[in-house]
Scaffold this active site. Structure first.
Site, mmCIF file in Angstrom:
data_model
loop_
_atom_site.group_PDB
_atom_site.id
_atom_site.type_symbol
_atom_site.label_atom_id
_atom_site.label_comp_id
_atom_site.label_asym_id
_atom_site.label_seq_id
_atom_site.Cartn_x
_atom_site.Cartn_y
_atom_site.Cartn_z
ATOM 1 N N GLU A 199 5.543 -8.997 -25.704
ATOM 2 C CA GLU A 199 4.761 -7.935 -26.318
ATOM 3 C C GLU A 199 5.390 -7.363 -27.584
ATOM 4 O O GLU A 199 4.688 -6.820 -28.417
ATOM 5 C CB GLU A 199 4.537 -6.802 -25.297
ATOM 6 C CG GLU A 199 3.726 -7.209 -24.070
ATOM 7 C CD GLU A 199 2.262 -7.470 -24.426
ATOM 8 O OE1 GLU A 199 1.725 -6.750 -25.279
ATOM 9 O OE2 GLU A 199 1.673 -8.411 -23.848
ATOM 10 N N SER A 478 -18.708 16.271 32.620
ATOM 11 C CA SER A 478 -17.742 16.463 33.709
ATOM 12 C C SER A 478 -16.290 16.454 33.268
ATOM 13 O O SER A 478 -15.409 16.682 34.095
ATOM 14 C CB SER A 478 -17.937 15.363 34.751
ATOM 15 O OG SER A 478 -19.255 15.431 35.251
#
Lengths: 787, 158
Positions: A199, A478
């Site tokens: 780069e 229950s």
């Protein structure tokens, strides 16, 4: 705005006075006269602007440069001899950790395997208490347990090995920028070298801008007739990413150049390079933007940046030029060509030899198909973590301070729960012809200290939608009954598990004159039954009668002590579970029973560390005794009977007959909700099944949720309940018909706990035909009390 | 305050070290609210069936407590508890840590939890009852504290 017309008028006036016929020449004269002033003014403005840019740069670089999302981890797996763990679960954990299979495990994060023998090289990791260095270990598994844990070099046995924890997701800010910060010394030296070679060759010599590179790029672009090469330095790229937008204008370019020079003036090259390594944009996953090499390394290869080999490192360098253009999944060929160009340039620059380059060119890209998601694979659990964190942290701290959150999630248990739920639910859905409408949720916690190990809030566990585990409040049916029976057993002078209860039809009248006649699920009345039978077979009529005797406030207070924080209305229907709770809330309630009457607030988080590893907060085990341990154990003995002979007996499809567990089924009106809550020695699990539109599913607790629960318990490494040795409790075999002492060989004998001194003394002779000789007498006595 | 913390730290270190506790007055009638030495003549040691993983963690806990880092000592105890949740001695140590932090309710509950797992170990039970006595006294329940102390003595006459 107001001043401009005035000035214009004045200028126009002058022009008119001097050269009325040659208007075009006027500005030239004006410029001649005032150009020095104008230049000075421009200089001042420009200087001010440069000063402003300088301020912007320094502000950004001096402070926290990035908003780093909080990173969330599962519990670390701690290995020791005797630990329950099978090969499937261990390999899955290694997979989730991203450990790589290698012929010889020599690098951190690798393992090799020969059948059930593993050689593992762990990764170093900073925990709350210490930094755990990398370890080498040989682990031998046999019959679902670790039987040997040694150092393969010395052969010495290791007492304990704490592995690094699985990353389970991040907490992201609105812009969804994610990164894992790395320091330059953590990065392989070849990475920045390759980056510079590709780069910005003159990175170490230029001052932010490389005029030669710009000229070279311009020439290349002219020759190609378009943009083929950029002349930006790494510093310019960093500035662009950091401060500027993506627009291609001259103004932006000018800013970029000025800022790059300023950046170089203030900071040295290594600092700029490190910032670049962390800032550069390297990919996109949906809304999540992948920034920096630290995260990209995890995202594409599921490994630490320090573990990158040459080929992978070059792939990332290749991506810098355009993560979308070189997308490894959409354009693998394109990326491969670019990566090979990276090798060429590296060889040209002398970073690698020609042989190395030729070998590297043959390597596949190695990018994972199944990429680890920053958007967590455990959305239901993460939601719980976020809720608990939000009590103590501000949203912006969670999304920007890089906090490291250590949670209680067990990926082993979570995976098994997801599998069990998906598997059983799919089958039930087809059987009941529900067209995919059947939904489910499950929560699993550890009995000790209430750590949340797994949460599933949808039949599709990855789906981050409505979290039924936390937010679907449904009548619990229950499941409430243990609270009713516990309230009774807390009066040992009055009630024991053998106390006869009347299960004949019952009618309650409200003050307004309404009547309520609860019925048993099977529509039958069962006459007089011992208390434990009424509970284990979930008889409604006996329970309502008992609850009314005890007083509704008494039951409400018991629920409160057990950990139900929601407002509970003391209506008689409460006794049959009209109360609506989420699976998570039910888990808290059953947690207290499982822990023998000790309440521990459920926890999803263990510790929070700052980004630099500094300990911030710990969420410790908290234990409060809320029920006499002996009473809790008496109740638990009845709940094990539920699983042996009562409504939970179908659990024998999943667990061996001698594997003792305790639990309770729950079913609501018209079979709308199917619940099961229960526990082993180590785990509490709660499962809910139902439809989102609250339509009946045709499933009871036993025919629906119990199947998921049983499958979960059969899959996870857990131990059966054992009979605790408490001074104040004794166990006796009791006949289910009469509640009298019975021989253990009797067909209906159950082993139950009694507070010492309350155990039945009279013995019954059991007959294979059923009713024993003492039963009629008991009934008479009972009736005499209430008639 | 500093002295109190230092004393507490020292005591915890001594408990976890499993070494002989600081000299205890025989037949103590009253209690020292800030902890001091509540228990019998010798600290409780981990049982012989304690695994090497837990022993290693107890070593770490001891080191942390000696260095005055009770938070880390607590963390190591929690790690140990995940491995051996039924080990009553671990719960007992947790109770002691809480006692020294004056977290009375938790100390009392943890000691009670230890007792539910203590089986026939009367010495451990007695020590747990002494913790309960201290915790009750810390909460202002003098009578409850005396009862707990009496239970401790009945279990393990000194």
């Amino acid at each position: 705005m107001a001043r401009r017309p005035t000035r214009k008028r004045r200028q126009t006036g002058r022009r008119k006075a001097r050269r009325p016929s040659r208007r075009a020449a006027v500005p030239r004269g004006w410029v001649r006269r005032y150009w020095k002033h104008a230049a000075l003014g421009l200089l001042i403005v420009l200087s001010a602007y440069v000063f402003y840019l300088d301020l912007v740069i320094r502000n950004r670089f001096e402070g926290n440069r990035w908003a780093v999302p909080a990173h969330v981890y599962a519990r670390p797996l701690e290995l020791y001899v005797g630990m329950p763990l099978n090969v499937r679960q261990f390999t899955r954990e290694l997979d989730l950790l991203g450990y790589r299979y290698a012929y010889q495990a020599a690098q951190p994060g690798t393992y090799s395997r020969d059948g059930s023998r593993f050689w593992v090289q762990t990764r170093p990791f900073t925990f709350w208490d210490a930094r755990e260095p990398a370890h080498r270990a040989k682990i031998v598994l046999e019959q679902g347990h670790i039987v040997s844990l040694t150092d393969p070099t010395s052969g010495a046995s290791l007492s304990l090995l704490r592995m690094d924890p699985v990353f389970i997701g991040g907490i992201y800010p609105a812009h969804h920028e994610d990164r894992v910060l790395v320091k330059q010394e953590e990065v392989p030296a070849m990475l920045p070298a390759a980056l510079v070679a590709l780069e910005d060759r003159n990175f170490y010599t230029h001052h932010g801008v490389d005029l030669r590179a710009i000229a070279r790029a311009m020439w290349a672009n002219i020759r190609a007739g378009g943009t083929v090469q950029g002349g930006s330095t790494l510093t310019q790229q960093l500035v662009k990413n950091f401060f500027l937008s993506n627009e291609r204008t001259l103004w932006r370019k000018a800013n970029e150049v000025v800022m790059a020079v300023l950046l170089e003036l203030h900071y040295d090259k290594p600092e700029i390079l490190e910032a670049y390594l962390n800032e550069v944009y390297l990919g996109q996953q949906g809304k999540r933007a992948i920034h920096g090499f630290g995260l990209a390394s995890h995202y594409y290869f599921d490994r630490e940046v320090g573990e990158l080999d040459l080929a992978r490192l070059a792939t990332l360098v290749a991506l810098v030029r355009g993560p979308a253009f070189y997308d490894p999944h959409r354009y693998p060929k394109r990326l491969r060509e670019r990566r090979n160009l990276v090798f060429d340039v590296m060889a040209e620059q002398g970073l690698i030899g020609d042989a190395e380059r030729d070998k590297a060119r043959q390597q596949p890209l190695g990018v994972l198909d199944d990429r680890p998601s920053g958007i967590t694979p455990y959305p239901a659990f993460m939601q719980l973590v976020r809720r608990q964190l939000q009590r103590d942290y501000r949203e912006e701290d969670l999304t920007s301070e890089g906090l490291r959150i250590f949670t209680t999630l067990s990926p082993v248990v979570q995976t098994e729960v997801e599998t069990a739920l998906a598997h059983v639910l799919g089958r039930l859905d087809r059987r009941q012809k529900l067209d995919g409408k059947l939904q489910g949720a499950a929560v699993v916690t550890s009995t000790v200290g209430g750590e949340v190990l797994a949460v599933v809030g949808d039949r599709k566990a990855r789906f981050a939608g409505f979290n039924r585990a936390l937010d679907a409040r449904r009548p619990i049916g229950s499941l409430v009954k243990p609270a009713v029976y516990l309230s009774a057993l807390e009066q040992p002078g009055r009630y024991t598990l053998a106390t006869p209860l009347d299960d004949s039809p019952v009618t309650l009248r409200s003050d307004a004159g309404d009547t309520w006649q609860p019925r048993n699920y099977d529509g039958k009345s069962h006459g007089v039954v011992p208390l434990f039978v009424a509970l284990s077979r979930s008889y409604n009529q006996a329970t309502v009668r008992l609850g009314m005797q005890l007083g509704l406030q008494n039951v409400v207070s018991t629920l409160r002590r057990l950990g139900v924080e929601r407002e509970v209305s003391p209506y008689p229907a409460l006794l049959l579970g009209s109360l609506s709770l989420s699976p998570y809330e039910v888990t808290q309630f059953y947690q207290t029973l499982a822990a023998g009457g000790f309440h521990s607030p459920l926890r999803a988080i263990r510790e929070v560390l700052a980004a630099d590893g500094e300990p911030l907060q710990r969420y410790t085990i908290r234990v409060e005794q809320v029920v006499e341990p002996v009473t809790a154990q008496v109740l638990v003995s009845a709940l094990t009977e539920t699983m042996r002979t009562g409504t939970g007996r179908a659990v024998s499809h999943w667990l061996p007959a001698d594997f003792t567990v305790a639990g309770k089924t729950g079913t609501t009106n018209d079979l709308r909700d199917s619940w099961f809550a229960g526990f082993s020695a180590d785990h509490v699990a709660v499962v809910w099944l139902g439809a989102d539109d609250n339509q009946p599913t045709g499933l009871t607790g036993a025919s629906g949720a119990l199947g998921v629960w049983g499958d979960i318990m059969a899959r996870i490494p857990t131990r059966a309940l054992r009979t605790p040795v408490l001074g104040e409790i004794e166990y006796a075999w009791v006949d289910a018909q009469t509640g009298l002492l019975a021989d253990r060989r009797c067909p209906e004998a159950a082993q139950l706990g009694f507070v010492k001194g309350t155990t039945p003394t009279e013995k019954t002779r059991c007959k294979p035909s059923g009713r024993s000789s003492a039963v009629d007498r008991t009934v008479d006595w009972f009736r005499g009390m209430f008639d | 305050m500093l002295r109190k913390v230092a004393l507490a730290t020292l005591c915890v270190a001594a408990f976890l070290a499993g070494c002989a506790a600081p000299p205890d007055k025989p037949e103590r009638e009253g209690f020292e609210p800030d902890g001091g030495e509540a228990t019998g003549k010798e600290s409780i040691r981990p049982g012989t069936d304690t695994g090497p993983a837990v022993l290693a963690l107890l070593d770490e806990a001891r080191g942390a407590a000696k260095a005055g880092n009770l938070n880390t000592a607590q963390l190591q105890l929690e790690r140990a508890l995940r491995i051996e949740p039924d080990n009553p001695v671990l719960w007992h140590y947790m109770a002691k840590l809480r006692l020294h932090e004056s977290r009375w309710k938790e100390a009392r509950s943890l000691a009670a939890k230890s007792n539910t797992l203590a089986g026939a170990d009367k010495r451990l039970q007695a020590d747990n009852w002494r913790i309960i006595a201290h915790a009750r006294q810390g909460m202002g329940d003098e009578r409850g504290a005396r009862d707990a102390q009496a239970t401790a003595r009945a279990l393990q006459p000194q």
